[in-house]
Design a protein around this motif. Sequence first.
Motif, PDB file in Angstrom:
ATOM      1  N   VAL A  37       2.441  -5.213 -55.036  1.00 59.86           N
ATOM      2  CA  VAL A  37       3.078  -4.958 -56.196  1.00 59.86           C
ATOM      3  C   VAL A  37       4.349  -5.883 -56.529  1.00 59.86           C
ATOM      4  O   VAL A  37       4.717  -6.755 -55.841  1.00 59.86           O
ATOM      5  CB  VAL A  37       3.896  -3.614 -56.064  1.00 59.86           C
ATOM      6  N   GLU A  38       4.498  -5.953 -57.891  1.00 55.00           N
ATOM      7  CA  GLU A  38       5.780  -7.192 -58.251  1.00 55.00           C
ATOM      8  C   GLU A  38       7.143  -6.782 -57.805  1.00 55.00           C
ATOM      9  O   GLU A  38       7.904  -7.430 -57.648  1.00 55.00           O
ATOM     10  CB  GLU A  38       5.519  -7.317 -59.759  1.00 55.00           C
ATOM     11  N   ASN A  39       7.147  -5.275 -58.178  1.00 59.58           N
ATOM     12  CA  ASN A  39       8.686  -4.992 -57.866  1.00 59.58           C
ATOM     13  C   ASN A  39       8.602  -3.285 -57.742  1.00 59.58           C
ATOM     14  O   ASN A  39       7.605  -2.727 -57.886  1.00 59.58           O
ATOM     15  CB  ASN A  39       9.557  -4.884 -59.092  1.00 59.58           C
ATOM     16  N   CYS A  40       9.458  -2.912 -57.006  1.00 62.05           N
ATOM     17  CA  CYS A  40       9.573  -1.206 -56.695  1.00 62.05           C
ATOM     18  C   CYS A  40      10.434  -0.417 -57.442  1.00 62.05           C
ATOM     19  O   CYS A  40      10.345   0.755 -57.479  1.00 62.05           O
ATOM     20  CB  CYS A  40      10.318  -1.101 -55.211  1.00 62.05           C
ATOM     21  N   TRP A  41      11.548  -0.953 -58.219  1.00 61.55           N
ATOM     22  CA  TRP A  41      12.364  -0.025 -59.021  1.00 61.55           C
ATOM     23  C   TRP A  41      11.619   0.840 -59.903  1.00 61.55           C
ATOM     24  O   TRP A  41      12.010   1.875 -60.063  1.00 61.55           O
ATOM     25  CB  TRP A  41      13.505  -0.961 -59.699  1.00 61.55           C
ATOM     26  N   ARG A  42      10.446   0.316 -60.491  1.00 64.07           N
ATOM     27  CA  ARG A  42       9.761   1.271 -61.468  1.00 64.07           C
ATOM     28  C   ARG A  42       9.128   2.534 -60.929  1.00 64.07           C
ATOM     29  O   ARG A  42       9.216   3.526 -61.349  1.00 64.07           O
ATOM     30  CB  ARG A  42       8.509   0.368 -62.163  1.00 64.07           C
ATOM     31  N   TYR A  43       8.774   2.150 -59.624  1.00 66.58           N
ATOM     32  CA  TYR A  43       7.859   3.247 -58.649  1.00 66.58           C
ATOM     33  C   TYR A  43       8.946   4.263 -58.255  1.00 66.58           C
ATOM     34  O   TYR A  43       8.898   5.487 -58.083  1.00 66.58           O
ATOM     35  CB  TYR A  43       7.100   2.640 -57.606  1.00 66.58           C
ATOM     36  N   GLN A  44      10.151   3.773 -57.773  1.00 69.20           N
ATOM     37  CA  GLN A  44      11.263   4.437 -57.323  1.00 69.20           C
ATOM     38  C   GLN A  44      11.696   5.546 -58.469  1.00 69.20           C
ATOM     39  O   GLN A  44      12.149   6.627 -58.142  1.00 69.20           O
ATOM     40  CB  GLN A  44      12.374   3.437 -56.767  1.00 69.20           C
ATOM     41  N   LEU A  45      11.863   4.968 -59.652  1.00 66.15           N
ATOM     42  CA  LEU A  45      12.193   5.665 -60.652  1.00 66.15           C
ATOM     43  C   LEU A  45      11.344   6.651 -61.272  1.00 66.15           C
ATOM     44  O   LEU A  45      11.742   7.882 -61.323  1.00 66.15           O
ATOM     45  CB  LEU A  45      12.409   4.525 -62.083  1.00 66.15           C
ATOM     46  N   LEU A  46       9.919   6.423 -61.055  1.00 68.53           N
ATOM     47  CA  LEU A  46       8.802   7.408 -61.259  1.00 68.53           C
ATOM     48  C   LEU A  46       9.051   8.656 -60.164  1.00 68.53           C
ATOM     49  O   LEU A  46       8.880   9.514 -60.458  1.00 68.53           O
ATOM     50  CB  LEU A  46       7.528   6.772 -61.225  1.00 68.53           C
ATOM     51  N   ALA A  47       9.420   8.238 -58.847  1.00 68.46           N
ATOM     52  CA  ALA A  47       9.518   9.123 -57.693  1.00 68.46           C
ATOM     53  C   ALA A  47      10.583  10.065 -58.188  1.00 68.46           C
ATOM     54  O   ALA A  47      10.525  11.290 -57.703  1.00 68.46           O
ATOM     55  CB  ALA A  47       9.328   8.427 -56.531  1.00 68.46           C
ATOM     56  N   LYS A  48      11.694   9.529 -58.767  1.00 69.07           N
ATOM     57  CA  LYS A  48      12.814  10.598 -59.153  1.00 69.07           C
ATOM     58  C   LYS A  48      12.324  11.624 -60.124  1.00 69.07           C
ATOM     59  O   LYS A  48      12.546  12.640 -60.112  1.00 69.07           O
ATOM     60  CB  LYS A  48      13.809   9.544 -59.594  1.00 69.07           C
ATOM     61  N   LEU A  49      11.189  11.222 -61.019  1.00 72.93           N
ATOM     62  CA  LEU A  49      10.818  12.024 -61.851  1.00 72.93           C
ATOM     63  C   LEU A  49       9.769  13.006 -61.124  1.00 72.93           C
ATOM     64  O   LEU A  49       9.395  13.991 -61.826  1.00 72.93           O
ATOM     65  CB  LEU A  49      10.184  11.088 -63.174  1.00 72.93           C
ATOM     66  N   ASP A  50       9.126  12.562 -60.340  1.00 72.43           N
ATOM     67  CA  ASP A  50       7.945  13.221 -59.717  1.00 72.43           C
ATOM     68  C   ASP A  50       8.185  13.068 -58.182  1.00 72.43           C
ATOM     69  O   ASP A  50       7.332  11.932 -57.521  1.00 72.43           O
ATOM     70  CB  ASP A  50       6.738  12.744 -60.110  1.00 72.43           C
ATOM     71  N   PRO A  51       9.022  13.984 -57.576  1.00 73.36           N
ATOM     72  CA  PRO A  51       9.146  13.849 -56.122  1.00 73.36           C
ATOM     73  C   PRO A  51       8.148  13.960 -55.326  1.00 73.36           C
ATOM     74  O   PRO A  51       8.344  13.529 -53.983  1.00 73.36           O
ATOM     75  CB  PRO A  51      10.285  14.898 -56.012  1.00 73.36           C
ATOM     76  N   THR A  52       6.857  14.602 -55.521  1.00 73.29           N
ATOM     77  CA  THR A  52       5.779  14.771 -54.893  1.00 73.29           C
ATOM     78  C   THR A  52       5.260  13.350 -54.316  1.00 73.29           C
ATOM     79  O   THR A  52       4.497  13.408 -53.435  1.00 73.29           O
ATOM     80  CB  THR A  52       4.580  15.621 -55.583  1.00 73.29           C
ATOM     81  N   LEU A  53       5.602  12.359 -55.145  1.00 73.24           N
ATOM     82  CA  LEU A  53       5.018  11.157 -54.790  1.00 73.24           C
ATOM     83  C   LEU A  53       5.791  10.721 -53.548  1.00 73.24           C
ATOM     84  O   LEU A  53       5.021   9.645 -52.720  1.00 73.24           O
ATOM     85  CB  LEU A  53       5.280  10.136 -55.943  1.00 73.24           C
ATOM     86  N   THR A  54       6.870  11.232 -53.021  1.00 72.87           N
ATOM     87  CA  THR A  54       7.467  10.703 -51.793  1.00 72.87           C
ATOM     88  C   THR A  54       6.830  11.459 -50.565  1.00 72.87           C
ATOM     89  O   THR A  54       7.417  11.139 -49.703  1.00 72.87           O
ATOM     90  CB  THR A  54       9.150  11.060 -52.048  1.00 72.87           C
ATOM     91  N   ASP A  55       6.087  12.338 -50.727  1.00 73.95           N
ATOM     92  CA  ASP A  55       5.410  13.003 -49.598  1.00 73.95           C
ATOM     93  C   ASP A  55       4.349  12.444 -49.136  1.00 73.95           C
ATOM     94  O   ASP A  55       3.138  12.486 -49.339  1.00 73.95           O
ATOM     95  CB  ASP A  55       4.868  14.644 -50.102  1.00 73.95           C
ATOM     96  N   LEU A  56       4.453  11.334 -48.189  1.00 77.19           N
ATOM     97  CA  LEU A  56       3.695  10.559 -47.578  1.00 77.19           C
ATOM     98  C   LEU A  56       3.039  10.998 -46.391  1.00 77.19           C
ATOM     99  O   LEU A  56       3.890  11.541 -45.346  1.00 77.19           O
ATOM    100  CB  LEU A  56       4.477   9.094 -47.362  1.00 77.19           C
TER     101      LEU A  56
END
Length: 328
Positions: free
Chosen positions: A60-79
């Motif tokens: 991936v090029e950077n992480c901030w976009r996915y970190q922002l998206l994870a704020k909108l959809d917290p289920t993404l952080t359930d690894l």
Amino acid sequence: MLKVTLSVLLLAIITSVFGYQQLQATLHSPLKVANNTQFEVKKGTGFNQLCKQWQANNWVENCWRYQLLAKLDPTLTDLKTGLYALNSDSVISNIKKINNGQQVSFSFTIIEGQALREVLAAIKNANNLKNDLKEQQLSQQILGSDMHLEGWLFPETYHYHNNDTISSVLKRAAQKMQQTLDTAWQQRAQNLPYKTAYEALIMASIIEKETGLASERPLIASAFVNRLNTNMRLQTDPTVIYGIGESFDGDIKRKDLRNYTPYNTYRINGLPPTPIAMPSKAAILAAVNPPTTEYVYFVSKGDGSHQFSTTLKQHNAAVKTYILNKKN
């Protein structure tokens, strides 16, 4: 004032459009990996750590976009920990695969007729399995008893995940065999020469090793049952071979038939003390529901099938036809 309001509204629209475009770009941005790239999510890995690992690999090029998206959809952080096969689909779809625990699946097959030592040798070399076997307590570990483990592992393909244990796979195989045997034993025929389901399992293992032709299992079972019911010895080579063990060189000799072992059914009455292999469901069903015949003898035709006989005279003639004539 109107111009200011219009400017603010226009800026809001532009910002919204830009934000939507960024969101769509984030949702559809591909993970830069070759298909089926294996990646292990270790225990304690967080979302930010995962993204930084992928960024370090140039996936991936950077992480901030996915970190922002994870704020909108917290289920993404359930690894969920495990080994995953990543692909070139979107970053988000790969993350959701990890959210859902869709790990790489491995398989191990127990083959019909394999002996315990063959199964153990094979499974110790299986990919991505932890060897947690306690060699001196194997039966207790797998069966929860001191009963010999031979015969108790159901022939089938078992699927597992990375870092699963060997014992967990073998326990599933033992449970499947117990269930299969219990069901078959409840549906057994009358007047069988077995006192217990375990004796039926022993017989099934002999049937399994005696013929490679599935259609002959019932007839082999019938002949063996007839022998036991008339107090004849089983006199079957596979049990002799099992008794010889790993020193067997592929050729049964006359001395092997004369030498006493608990498995030499030319020397002992009745069944050997344990199964000699892992029997299939078909062999178990044949053992507990053999057809009614008068067969007591059979001889190999040399093509995998057998000639069955009801009298010794017929058997001797069959031996002459299929064995002696071929040696002359």
